[in-house]
Motif scaffolding. Sequence first.
Motif, mmCIF file in Angstrom:
data_model
loop_
_atom_site.group_PDB
_atom_site.id
_atom_site.type_symbol
_atom_site.label_atom_id
_atom_site.label_comp_id
_atom_site.label_asym_id
_atom_site.label_seq_id
_atom_site.Cartn_x
_atom_site.Cartn_y
_atom_site.Cartn_z
ATOM 1 N N ALA A 102 -47.060 33.759 40.725
ATOM 2 C CA ALA A 102 -45.841 34.148 39.997
ATOM 3 C C ALA A 102 -45.657 33.283 38.754
ATOM 4 C CB ALA A 102 -44.627 34.022 40.903
ATOM 5 N N PHE A 147 -47.303 33.367 50.995
ATOM 6 C CA PHE A 147 -46.229 33.223 50.025
ATOM 7 C C PHE A 147 -46.519 32.079 49.053
ATOM 8 C CE2 PHE A 147 -42.169 32.703 48.052
ATOM 9 C CZ PHE A 147 -41.838 34.023 47.787
ATOM 10 N N PHE A 179 -47.905 33.300 56.914
ATOM 11 C CA PHE A 179 -46.925 33.626 55.869
ATOM 12 C C PHE A 179 -46.827 32.530 54.818
ATOM 13 C CE2 PHE A 179 -42.532 33.414 54.229
ATOM 14 C CZ PHE A 179 -42.463 34.648 53.601
ATOM 15 N N VAL A 180 -46.862 31.290 55.241
ATOM 16 C CA VAL A 180 -46.726 30.192 54.278
ATOM 17 C C VAL A 180 -47.877 30.212 53.274
ATOM 18 C CG1 VAL A 180 -46.714 27.673 54.005
ATOM 19 C CG2 VAL A 180 -45.328 28.745 55.790
ATOM 20 N N PHE A 185 -37.831 38.662 35.963
ATOM 21 C CA PHE A 185 -38.797 38.289 36.998
ATOM 22 C C PHE A 185 -38.468 36.937 37.632
ATOM 23 C CE2 PHE A 185 -42.802 36.145 38.210
ATOM 24 C CZ PHE A 185 -43.230 37.014 39.204
ATOM 25 N N GLU A 228 -47.512 44.253 40.281
ATOM 26 C CA GLU A 228 -46.799 45.023 41.304
ATOM 27 C C GLU A 228 -47.395 44.528 42.605
ATOM 28 O OE1 GLU A 228 -47.444 49.216 40.679
ATOM 29 O OE2 GLU A 228 -47.138 49.033 38.529
ATOM 30 N N TRP A 229 -46.573 43.982 43.490
ATOM 31 C CA TRP A 229 -47.173 43.420 44.699
ATOM 32 C C TRP A 229 -46.235 43.508 45.884
ATOM 33 C CZ3 TRP A 229 -48.018 37.497 43.409
ATOM 34 C CH2 TRP A 229 -46.868 36.967 42.844
ATOM 35 N N SER A 230 -46.847 43.491 47.059
ATOM 36 C CA SER A 230 -46.055 43.535 48.284
ATOM 37 C C SER A 230 -46.631 42.534 49.274
ATOM 38 C CB SER A 230 -46.055 44.940 48.876
ATOM 39 O OG SER A 230 -47.365 45.311 49.237
ATOM 40 N N ASN A 231 -45.777 42.112 50.181
ATOM 41 C CA ASN A 231 -46.156 41.109 51.183
ATOM 42 C C ASN A 231 -45.623 41.534 52.542
ATOM 43 O OD1 ASN A 231 -44.369 38.342 52.301
ATOM 44 N ND2 ASN A 231 -46.582 38.375 52.503
ATOM 45 N N VAL A 232 -46.515 41.524 53.513
ATOM 46 C CA VAL A 232 -46.123 41.676 54.906
ATOM 47 C C VAL A 232 -46.819 40.545 55.673
ATOM 48 C CG1 VAL A 232 -46.135 43.141 56.957
ATOM 49 C CG2 VAL A 232 -45.888 44.185 54.706
ATOM 50 N N TYR A 233 -46.024 39.573 56.087
ATOM 51 C CA TYR A 233 -46.510 38.387 56.784
ATOM 52 C C TYR A 233 -47.685 37.705 56.057
ATOM 53 C CZ TYR A 233 -47.270 35.036 60.483
ATOM 54 O OH TYR A 233 -47.425 33.861 61.166
ATOM 55 N N HIS A 252 -40.061 37.656 59.313
ATOM 56 C CA HIS A 252 -40.501 37.868 57.928
ATOM 57 C C HIS A 252 -40.253 39.296 57.469
ATOM 58 C CE1 HIS A 252 -42.773 34.486 59.689
ATOM 59 N NE2 HIS A 252 -42.596 33.940 58.504
ATOM 60 N N PRO A 253 -39.884 39.448 56.222
ATOM 61 C CA PRO A 253 -39.636 40.796 55.697
ATOM 62 C C PRO A 253 -40.924 41.519 55.331
ATOM 63 C CG PRO A 253 -39.340 39.192 53.956
ATOM 64 C CD PRO A 253 -39.635 38.404 55.212
ATOM 65 N N GLU A 254 -40.846 42.823 55.215
ATOM 66 C CA GLU A 254 -41.820 43.604 54.456
ATOM 67 C C GLU A 254 -41.162 43.785 53.097
ATOM 68 O OE1 GLU A 254 -42.494 47.334 56.479
ATOM 69 O OE2 GLU A 254 -42.598 46.347 58.414
ATOM 70 N N TRP A 255 -41.809 43.321 52.050
ATOM 71 C CA TRP A 255 -41.132 43.417 50.756
ATOM 72 C C TRP A 255 -42.112 43.555 49.619
ATOM 73 C CZ3 TRP A 255 -38.334 37.991 50.064
ATOM 74 C CH2 TRP A 255 -39.226 36.968 50.367
ATOM 75 N N SER A 256 -41.596 44.144 48.529
ATOM 76 C CA SER A 256 -42.420 44.333 47.340
ATOM 77 C C SER A 256 -41.610 43.954 46.113
ATOM 78 C CB SER A 256 -42.897 45.781 47.245
ATOM 79 O OG SER A 256 -41.786 46.635 47.120
ATOM 80 N N ASN A 257 -42.330 43.602 45.089
ATOM 81 C CA ASN A 257 -41.700 43.150 43.842
ATOM 82 C C ASN A 257 -42.404 43.795 42.650
ATOM 83 O OD1 ASN A 257 -42.511 40.470 41.790
ATOM 84 N ND2 ASN A 257 -40.465 41.315 41.711
ATOM 85 N N VAL A 258 -41.634 44.384 41.787
ATOM 86 C CA VAL A 258 -42.121 44.852 40.494
ATOM 87 C C VAL A 258 -41.143 44.316 39.447
ATOM 88 C CG1 VAL A 258 -42.709 46.825 39.041
ATOM 89 C CG2 VAL A 258 -43.122 46.934 41.498
ATOM 90 N N PHE A 295 -38.094 36.595 41.532
ATOM 91 C CA PHE A 295 -39.007 35.798 42.346
ATOM 92 C C PHE A 295 -38.314 34.551 42.891
ATOM 93 C CE2 PHE A 295 -42.573 33.369 43.792
ATOM 94 C CZ PHE A 295 -43.298 34.351 44.445
ATOM 95 N N MET A 355 -48.459 33.635 46.407
ATOM 96 C CA MET A 355 -47.584 34.433 45.534
ATOM 97 C C MET A 355 -46.821 33.523 44.564
ATOM 98 S SD MET A 355 -46.069 37.395 48.078
ATOM 99 C CE MET A 355 -45.381 38.441 46.772
ATOM 100 N N THR A 356 -46.370 32.390 45.072
ATOM 101 C CA THR A 356 -45.577 31.490 44.234
ATOM 102 C C THR A 356 -46.419 30.953 43.080
ATOM 103 O OG1 THR A 356 -44.286 30.895 46.163
ATOM 104 C CG2 THR A 356 -44.131 29.425 44.274
#
Lengths: 99, 99
Positions: free
Chosen positions: A51, A44, A40-41, B40, A62-67, B60-66, B44, A47-48
């Motif tokens: 971003a 993410f 996850f680190v 954004f 448009e993005w999603s994260n699972v672990y 950890h979550p399942e998550w998405s961002n738009v 974020f 992603m950071t």
Amino acid sequence: MTEKLTAAEHAEKIEPLLAQGWTLVDGREAIYKKFVFTNFVEAFGFMTRAAIHAEKLNHHPEWSNVYKTVEVTLTTHDADGLSALDAQLGAIMDKLAGG
Amino acid sequence: MTEKLTAAEHAEKIEPLLAQGWTLVDGREAIYKKFVFTNFVEAFGFMTRAAIHAEKLNHHPEWSNVYKTVEVTLTTHDADGLSALDAQLGAIMDKLAGG
């Protein structure tokens, strides 16, 4: 208003991404890639970094994260399709992911 | 192994989240909430703070961002349902979002 890529620009800018694991999305003018990290680190952290680039470009994924997995879709709503910004952000993400 | 909540624990820990805009997900033992921010950077920023808490909890979550929207689904794969960690992370996210 961001301009949609012409066919020639698509070949020049998008096709190199398709060779790097991006795929065209069915039913939308968009590209998609699934990035898988070690945990996850790492996911993410990617992603950071992405971003901050996205905000600088004023072009957001448009993005999603699972672990440890990050799924990204890029399109340009303004252009109703793919623009040079999608190509640019996709290439940055590949670089950040070490791909 | 994280324990799935009993019915009594569900009432105690999950129902307060449902009162804060979380909903039960159809067909899964999970909760969902859509957070909407002003832009954004705010969205974020929320994710970044939540990510650090998630990693600390090792949950950890399942998550998405738009752009300014973050959609979150919480569940505990280990428990095949909702656990106290989902309630804890959900409450933290609400606090981080100012909700």
